[in-house]
Design a protein around this motif. Sequence first.
Motif, PDB file in Angstrom:
ATOM      1  N   MET A 186      32.517  53.382 117.656  1.00 47.16           N
ATOM      2  CA  MET A 186      33.130  53.302 116.322  1.00 47.16           C
ATOM      3  C   MET A 186      34.631  53.100 116.487  1.00 47.16           C
ATOM      4  O   MET A 186      35.322  53.972 117.001  1.00 47.16           O
ATOM      5  N   ILE A 187      35.101  51.950 116.041  1.00 44.45           N
ATOM      6  CA  ILE A 187      36.527  51.667 116.225  1.00 44.45           C
ATOM      7  C   ILE A 187      37.381  52.614 115.397  1.00 44.45           C
ATOM      8  O   ILE A 187      38.397  53.110 115.868  1.00 44.45           O
ATOM      9  N   GLY A 188      36.998  52.843 114.146  1.00 48.11           N
ATOM     10  CA  GLY A 188      37.813  53.707 113.282  1.00 48.11           C
ATOM     11  C   GLY A 188      37.981  55.096 113.861  1.00 48.11           C
ATOM     12  O   GLY A 188      39.101  55.616 113.977  1.00 48.11           O
ATOM     13  N   GLN A 189      36.855  55.714 114.254  1.00 47.76           N
ATOM     14  CA  GLN A 189      36.920  57.066 114.813  1.00 47.76           C
ATOM     15  C   GLN A 189      37.608  57.068 116.169  1.00 47.76           C
ATOM     16  O   GLN A 189      38.308  58.021 116.532  1.00 47.76           O
ATOM     17  N   THR A 190      37.410  55.997 116.942  1.00 49.28           N
ATOM     18  CA  THR A 190      38.088  55.903 118.237  1.00 49.28           C
ATOM     19  C   THR A 190      39.593  55.820 118.055  1.00 49.28           C
ATOM     20  O   THR A 190      40.360  56.422 118.827  1.00 49.28           O
ATOM     21  N   MET A 191      40.037  55.083 117.033  1.00 50.95           N
ATOM     22  CA  MET A 191      41.475  55.000 116.761  1.00 50.95           C
ATOM     23  C   MET A 191      42.026  56.357 116.319  1.00 50.95           C
ATOM     24  O   MET A 191      43.153  56.727 116.657  1.00 50.95           O
ATOM     25  N   ILE A 192      41.240  57.109 115.538  1.00 48.23           N
ATOM     26  CA  ILE A 192      41.664  58.471 115.172  1.00 48.23           C
ATOM     27  C   ILE A 192      41.825  59.303 116.442  1.00 48.23           C
ATOM     28  O   ILE A 192      42.802  60.044 116.606  1.00 48.23           O
ATOM     29  N   ASN A 193      40.867  59.178 117.347  1.00 52.08           N
ATOM     30  CA  ASN A 193      40.862  59.990 118.558  1.00 52.08           C
ATOM     31  C   ASN A 193      41.992  59.613 119.510  1.00 52.08           C
ATOM     32  O   ASN A 193      42.714  60.477 120.011  1.00 52.08           O
ATOM     33  N   VAL A 194      42.143  58.300 119.755  1.00 49.45           N
ATOM     34  CA  VAL A 194      43.077  57.827 120.778  1.00 49.45           C
ATOM     35  C   VAL A 194      44.484  57.621 120.226  1.00 49.45           C
ATOM     36  O   VAL A 194      45.473  58.049 120.843  1.00 49.45           O
ATOM     37  N   LYS A 195      44.581  56.955 119.076  1.00 47.29           N
ATOM     38  CA  LYS A 195      45.891  56.566 118.567  1.00 47.29           C
ATOM     39  C   LYS A 195      46.519  57.648 117.701  1.00 47.29           C
ATOM     40  O   LYS A 195      47.687  57.985 117.849  1.00 47.29           O
ATOM     41  N   ALA A 196      45.739  58.204 116.757  1.00 43.81           N
ATOM     42  CA  ALA A 196      46.294  59.195 115.836  1.00 43.81           C
ATOM     43  C   ALA A 196      46.411  60.583 116.464  1.00 43.81           C
ATOM     44  O   ALA A 196      47.365  61.316 116.188  1.00 43.81           O
ATOM     45  N   SER A 197      45.431  60.943 117.310  1.00 42.87           N
ATOM     46  CA  SER A 197      45.407  62.297 117.871  1.00 42.87           C
ATOM     47  C   SER A 197      45.853  62.370 119.320  1.00 42.87           C
ATOM     48  O   SER A 197      46.132  63.464 119.820  1.00 42.87           O
ATOM     49  N   GLY A 198      45.900  61.247 120.030  1.00 44.03           N
ATOM     50  CA  GLY A 198      46.422  61.239 121.392  1.00 44.03           C
ATOM     51  C   GLY A 198      45.445  61.658 122.464  1.00 44.03           C
ATOM     52  O   GLY A 198      45.853  61.963 123.598  1.00 44.03           O
ATOM     53  N   ALA A 199      44.140  61.686 122.173  1.00 47.40           N
ATOM     54  CA  ALA A 199      43.155  62.076 123.176  1.00 47.40           C
ATOM     55  C   ALA A 199      42.991  60.976 124.222  1.00 47.40           C
ATOM     56  O   ALA A 199      43.182  59.800 123.930  1.00 47.40           O
ATOM     57  N   ARG A 200      42.611  61.383 125.444  1.00 51.71           N
ATOM     58  CA  ARG A 200      42.464  60.415 126.525  1.00 51.71           C
ATOM     59  C   ARG A 200      41.237  60.653 127.406  1.00 51.71           C
ATOM     60  O   ARG A 200      40.951  59.835 128.270  1.00 51.71           O
ATOM     61  N   THR A 201      40.507  61.743 127.227  1.00 54.68           N
ATOM     62  CA  THR A 201      39.410  62.042 128.152  1.00 54.68           C
ATOM     63  C   THR A 201      38.069  62.155 127.428  1.00 54.68           C
ATOM     64  O   THR A 201      37.980  62.110 126.202  1.00 54.68           O
ATOM     65  N   ARG A 202      37.031  62.353 128.247  1.00 54.87           N
ATOM     66  CA  ARG A 202      35.669  62.520 127.723  1.00 54.87           C
ATOM     67  C   ARG A 202      35.509  63.838 126.965  1.00 54.87           C
ATOM     68  O   ARG A 202      34.547  64.009 126.210  1.00 54.87           O
ATOM     69  N   ILE A 203      36.444  64.749 127.192  1.00 54.51           N
ATOM     70  CA  ILE A 203      36.348  66.060 126.532  1.00 54.51           C
ATOM     71  C   ILE A 203      36.363  65.904 125.021  1.00 54.51           C
ATOM     72  O   ILE A 203      35.569  66.521 124.298  1.00 54.51           O
ATOM     73  N   SER A 204      37.261  65.058 124.503  1.00 60.70           N
ATOM     74  CA  SER A 204      37.365  64.881 123.057  1.00 60.70           C
ATOM     75  C   SER A 204      36.086  64.264 122.491  1.00 60.70           C
ATOM     76  O   SER A 204      35.626  64.651 121.406  1.00 60.70           O
ATOM     77  N   THR A 205      35.495  63.320 123.221  1.00 56.34           N
ATOM     78  CA  THR A 205      34.249  62.699 122.763  1.00 56.34           C
ATOM     79  C   THR A 205      33.123  63.722 122.713  1.00 56.34           C
ATOM     80  O   THR A 205      32.379  63.804 121.727  1.00 56.34           O
TER      81      THR A 205
END
Length: 507
Positions: free
Chosen positions: A293-312
């Motif tokens: 999901m691009i939208g949720q991925t952008m929330i995770n990576v761009k808006a929230s700064g997550a980088r690992t499998r932990i956030s997923t």
Amino acid sequence: MSAAAPTARPELTPVERQSVARTLRNPRLLKTEVLAGLVVALALIPEAIAFSIIAGVDPRLGLFASFTMAVSIAFLGGRPAMISAATGAIALVIAPLVASHGVDYFIAAVILGGLFQVILGVTGVARLMRFIPRSVMVGFVNALAILIFMSQVPELVDVPFLVYPMVAVGLLIVFGLPRLTRAVPAPLVAIVVLTVFAVLANVLVPTVGDKGELPESLPSLFFPNVPLTLETLQIIAPFSLALAAVGLLESLMTAKLVDDITDTRSNKTRESWGQGTANIITGFFGGMGGCAMIGQTMINVKASGARTRISTFLAGIFLLVLVVVLGGIVALIPMAALVAVMIFVAIATFDWHSIQPGTLKRMPKSETTVMLATVIVTVWTHNLAIGVGVGVLVAMVAFARRVAHFVTVERTETTVDGDRHATYTVDGELFFASSNDLYTQFEYATDPHRVTIDLHGSHLWDASTIAALDAITEKYRTHGTEVTIVGLNEASTMMRERLGGKLGAGH
């Protein structure tokens, strides 16, 4: 003796930021991953319910799919921090099967689609990503941003007036808070603030609970009740293939986008078979299937700064806990808060540089055409896979036209002892687009009886070129002219020996 000055903490490289072990030992990074997972889980709930409605199934199938996809891909996927869950693209592809044959056939199609994805993954379909040009990627990103924004418009139509100022406040928080502090993800703050306000003020605005009933139990194993016959395979296979293709394309495109954002590389082959395995697992737990999901991925990576499998992983866990254990509280979240977050994601996702006048002026018209074609078709069809396919097709045609124009034919004529001899020097790549014009570059009627075609600067790429050379030599033969072709490289010589004179007049 004075104390030594404290050394500055070294910055972590992008690759180090992806390390799960390093993140677990670093409280600051771990907090980012945990809060990012929570924000994504909150944003996933209404979308999963909405996609379930699109597919024509119970909301539990979308919610359980989002849980199993996220948790599975956290271990199996090749792109850390990317979010996979139930998606609108999969819902649209599979909805006709639900309407015609019911949920059991639907789940069977999801499982078979996952199997197709595993097969495509291990056979190297991910390598085809290198054929997707940058202009298609830009169009894909821009179209996605537009679709994310458009998906929020229904939440702003025929709603109480108070929804609009609440959305405005939410946007103010998500855009303004990062300027003050990044200690807590701004989207989470916006959701909490607007939820507290809605509850304390007892305002009547649309909430997550209005989207559908949240499940009260954990997902359990599910085996679709369909006959294991060839007829069943004929029914579900077309939908499964469509699911596999759309899911892989969206997932691989999303992975490539996250690679660019994080300055890291991902394993596209692992992501491909990982998506398939996650869909198989999801199907056997009664989920509707999904992809990245691009939208949720952008929330995770761009808006929230997550980088690992932990956030997923935590996004899936938090989702299950929120809907099963804390469903009553989650149901109170105003949709205005999630709309504000998704509008922020749309604005942050769009490549604004690509439409600046200076960029458009410098960019070749063909590149701009490819980007616009990708955007228009994607937004029109609401299908990212179709949009990308059309974009790649337009890019191929534009490239073929450009390369075809690079072929030059230069004629020279010499006379020795009264014997005239014409030489045509051909320079450039010869394939279907360029060789079709090659036939018209010779002076058949006026040339002397001896002609040499020099192909030292060329390469023969396809049967169309061989057919064109056959037509040229045949045309000269009708005028009584002897033609000699020289300068063919080894590959071109082998192709001409194999196909020359065997293609017929119709080729």
